[in-house]
Motif scaffolding. Structure first.
Motif, mmCIF file in Angstrom:
data_model
loop_
_atom_site.group_PDB
_atom_site.id
_atom_site.type_symbol
_atom_site.label_atom_id
_atom_site.label_comp_id
_atom_site.label_asym_id
_atom_site.label_seq_id
_atom_site.Cartn_x
_atom_site.Cartn_y
_atom_site.Cartn_z
ATOM 1 N N ARG A 96 2.065 9.082 -6.087
ATOM 2 C CA ARG A 96 2.178 10.582 -5.866
ATOM 3 C C ARG A 96 3.578 10.999 -6.991
ATOM 4 N NH1 ARG A 96 0.652 15.345 -5.900
ATOM 5 N NH2 ARG A 96 1.877 16.913 -4.593
ATOM 6 N N LEU A 97 4.704 10.043 -6.716
ATOM 7 C CA LEU A 97 5.787 10.463 -7.634
ATOM 8 C C LEU A 97 5.604 10.878 -9.214
ATOM 9 C CD1 LEU A 97 8.536 8.202 -6.184
ATOM 10 C CD2 LEU A 97 8.525 10.539 -5.874
ATOM 11 N N SER A 111 13.644 -3.606 -3.630
ATOM 12 C CA SER A 111 14.460 -3.193 -2.417
ATOM 13 C C SER A 111 15.870 -3.941 -2.525
ATOM 14 C CB SER A 111 13.797 -3.532 -1.256
ATOM 15 O OG SER A 111 13.278 -4.799 -1.208
ATOM 16 N N SER A 137 9.191 -8.505 -6.082
ATOM 17 C CA SER A 137 8.804 -9.458 -5.185
ATOM 18 C C SER A 137 7.199 -9.254 -4.818
ATOM 19 C CB SER A 137 9.571 -9.497 -3.769
ATOM 20 O OG SER A 137 10.938 -9.246 -4.035
ATOM 21 N N LYS A 168 1.107 4.203 -2.853
ATOM 22 C CA LYS A 168 0.911 5.530 -2.626
ATOM 23 C C LYS A 168 1.928 6.528 -3.105
ATOM 24 C CE LYS A 168 -1.608 8.649 0.199
ATOM 25 N NZ LYS A 168 -2.781 9.191 -0.359
ATOM 26 N N VAL A 169 3.136 6.052 -2.659
ATOM 27 C CA VAL A 169 4.321 6.868 -2.908
ATOM 28 C C VAL A 169 4.692 7.104 -4.361
ATOM 29 C CG1 VAL A 169 6.797 6.867 -2.615
ATOM 30 C CG2 VAL A 169 5.478 6.525 -0.664
ATOM 31 N N HIS A 187 0.691 -1.064 0.037
ATOM 32 C CA HIS A 187 0.048 -0.130 -0.044
ATOM 33 C C HIS A 187 0.967 1.373 0.036
ATOM 34 C CE1 HIS A 187 -3.580 -2.034 2.357
ATOM 35 N NE2 HIS A 187 -3.518 -2.355 0.949
ATOM 36 N N VAL A 188 1.832 1.181 0.889
ATOM 37 C CA VAL A 188 2.625 2.353 0.935
ATOM 38 C C VAL A 188 3.360 2.802 -0.153
ATOM 39 C CG1 VAL A 188 4.853 3.256 2.186
ATOM 40 C CG2 VAL A 188 3.099 1.945 3.632
ATOM 41 N N ASP A 189 4.038 1.691 -0.789
ATOM 42 C CA ASP A 189 4.797 1.871 -2.049
ATOM 43 C C ASP A 189 3.936 2.320 -3.270
ATOM 44 O OD1 ASP A 189 7.365 -0.707 -1.689
ATOM 45 O OD2 ASP A 189 6.852 1.314 -0.571
ATOM 46 N N LYS A 248 14.958 0.355 -4.691
ATOM 47 C CA LYS A 248 13.929 1.189 -3.717
ATOM 48 C C LYS A 248 14.597 1.442 -2.669
ATOM 49 C CE LYS A 248 9.558 -0.959 -4.440
ATOM 50 N NZ LYS A 248 8.423 -1.864 -3.804
ATOM 51 N N PRO A 249 14.078 2.825 -1.953
ATOM 52 C CA PRO A 249 13.231 3.271 -2.208
ATOM 53 C C PRO A 249 13.327 4.305 -3.404
ATOM 54 C CG PRO A 249 14.220 4.423 -0.322
ATOM 55 C CD PRO A 249 14.959 3.170 -0.771
ATOM 56 N N VAL A 250 12.179 4.364 -4.357
ATOM 57 C CA VAL A 250 12.442 5.224 -5.486
ATOM 58 C C VAL A 250 12.033 6.783 -5.153
ATOM 59 C CG1 VAL A 250 10.997 5.652 -7.908
ATOM 60 C CG2 VAL A 250 11.092 3.282 -6.856
ATOM 61 N N LYS A 251 13.010 7.352 -5.948
ATOM 62 C CA LYS A 251 12.905 8.824 -5.537
ATOM 63 C C LYS A 251 12.646 9.700 -6.613
ATOM 64 C CE LYS A 251 17.486 8.440 -2.848
ATOM 65 N NZ LYS A 251 16.647 8.080 -1.542
ATOM 66 N N LEU A 252 12.259 10.557 -6.378
ATOM 67 C CA LEU A 252 11.699 11.829 -7.448
ATOM 68 C C LEU A 252 12.551 11.878 -8.649
ATOM 69 C CD1 LEU A 252 9.182 13.609 -8.218
ATOM 70 C CD2 LEU A 252 10.467 15.569 -7.262
ATOM 71 N N ILE A 269 3.143 14.149 -9.745
ATOM 72 C CA ILE A 269 3.955 15.201 -9.436
ATOM 73 C C ILE A 269 4.757 15.330 -10.738
ATOM 74 C CG2 ILE A 269 5.975 15.052 -8.422
ATOM 75 C CD1 ILE A 269 5.202 16.553 -5.888
#
Lengths: 258, 150
Positions: free
Chosen positions: A82-83, A157, A128, A78-79, A74-76, A178-182, A86
């Protein structure tokens, strides 16, 4: 057979943080031969990588990219959503490979006019995942006539060389740790948009893509070992005729696997 | 406006401390940079998902490690997920325990795993508390008419 070259490079034993990250992520775009040139060339190679290419006016490229993101977390999700938003991309985020195939209309349902007609320009998938892994999803996409041209990026990751290699071999465009950055997403978007623009131009001109080789103006310092694969020798010395008559494999391994 | 300035300073100090003590890392800053007027609650939303995920995973871990015959692959799978989400929000200390935890899974070391479970529960509780405090400070600033300093 590549022992002397491989020994100098010793990719496998390099702690990954010492490999310049952008270089590492763009393995797919670098003809493998250049990887044997070692870290000194790495600096040069960073400069020819897409991240340094100025991005032209986006409005000229037309509509936004539509990205299909696949991740069981879920967390990923969402991120990444957004990335991408944006970065001016349209996003469809799903939680599994199965859902992704359903979305694309590849789940066996006889419906070629799948989803809502929105073309997918890029697929970003976690590696994974329970059920179907990102690798398996990648394979299914590349096996599909309708979708195999869509670039697929794997996110993970875990920094496992054999995993990365396997994904790139199967046709993944890139492997992002990961974590994937902008910065990762922006670079990806710019690269894909450039590809879309060029694709348009090429379709008009009927050209074949030789961009990768044309871009490199360096002359390789190494001369090929006699046992080098045909493909390598032709890349290193375009006009040379001294190549082995044997072409045992399409994609030679330049470093030792686990 | 003095009150707001005080609160803002407090928030900055608190955040700096969290980074210095290793609770949060640069990934958290990345998330903050993704927040704007069009998405003013982004960080809170992501962190909430992290809390939900973590609580679920910690429960699963407790169950899986409580079995007569422990399925270490299952344990590893849960820890892997926890490691992933903690990494995605920048919860460094939770992530670090997960790394150690996975090593014990690989070695099928029950005692090691149980110790790590306790440790990760502790670290999770700590970071949850810290983040909630941080969000409360932010709310106070907004309520007082100020804006959140970056």
């Amino acid at each position: 057979m590549f022992s002397s070259i491989a020994h100098n490079l010793h990719y496998k034993s390099l702690p990954l943080h010492s490999v310049p990250p952008p270089l590492y992520k763009y393995w797919k775009q670098i003809p493998r031969t250049f990887l044997v040139m070692g870290s000194a060339a790495g600096e040069f190679l960073r400069h020819v990588l897409p991240e340094k290419v100025g991005v032209s006016d986006h409005s000229a490229a037309g509509s936004e990219l539509h990205v299909l993101a696949v991740d069981d977390s879920h967390v990923d999700r969402k991120v990444i959503e957004r990335l991408l938003k944006i970065s001016s991309c349209k996003v469809t985020a799903v939680e599994s490979g199965t859902r992704a195939l359903q979305f694309l209309g590849l789940d066996g349902e006889e419906n070629s006019v799948g989803f809502d007609g929105l073309k997918v320009n890029l697929i970003m998938t976690d590696y994974s995942m329970p059920g179907m892994t990102g690798y398996e999803l990648l394979k299914k996409i590349k096996e599909s006539k309708a979708f195999r041209k869509i670039p697929v990026v794997i996110m993970s990751s875990e920094n496992i060389l054999t995993r990365i290699d396997r994904c790139l071999e199967e046709g993944a465009e890139e492997f992002i740790v990961k974590p994937v950055k902008l910065a990762d997403v922006r670079r990806l978007r710019d690269f894909i948009m450039r590809g879309e623009e060029e694709g348009e131009e090429n379709r008009k001109k009927g050209n074949h893509k030789r961009k990768l080789q044309d871009d490199y103006s360096i002359s390789p310092p190494l001369s090929p070992a006699p046992s080098l694969d045909c493909e390598i020798s032709s890349l290193l010395l375009p006009s040379s005729s001294s190549s082995s008559p044997e072409c045992p494999s399409k994609r030679p391994r330049l470093w030792v696997e686990d | 406006m003095d009150g707001v300035v005080q609160l803002q300073r407090q928030l900055l100090d608190y955040t700096t401390q969290l980074f210095q003590e290793g609770f949060l890392n640069d990934q958290f800053t990345q998330l903050q940079q993704l927040q704007d007027e069009t998405n003013p609650d982004f960080v809170v939303e992501v962190v909430s998902l992290f809390f939900e995920d973590s609580e679920r995973l910690l429960n699963e871990l407790a169950n899986t490690l409580d079995q007569q015959s422990i399925d270490f692959r299952k344990v590893d799978s849960h820890v892997h997920q926890l490691k992933g989400s903690s990494s995605s929000i920048g919860a460094q200390r939770v992530q670090n325990v997960c790394i150690a935890f996975r090593n014990f899974c690989d070695a099928q070391n029950t005692e090691g795993c149980l110790k790590c479970l306790q440790q990760v529960k502790n670290e999770y509780a700590l970071v949850k508390n810290k983040l909630e405090t941080l969000f409360q400070l932010e709310q106070q600033i907004l309520a007082a008419g100020g804006s959140i300093p970056m």
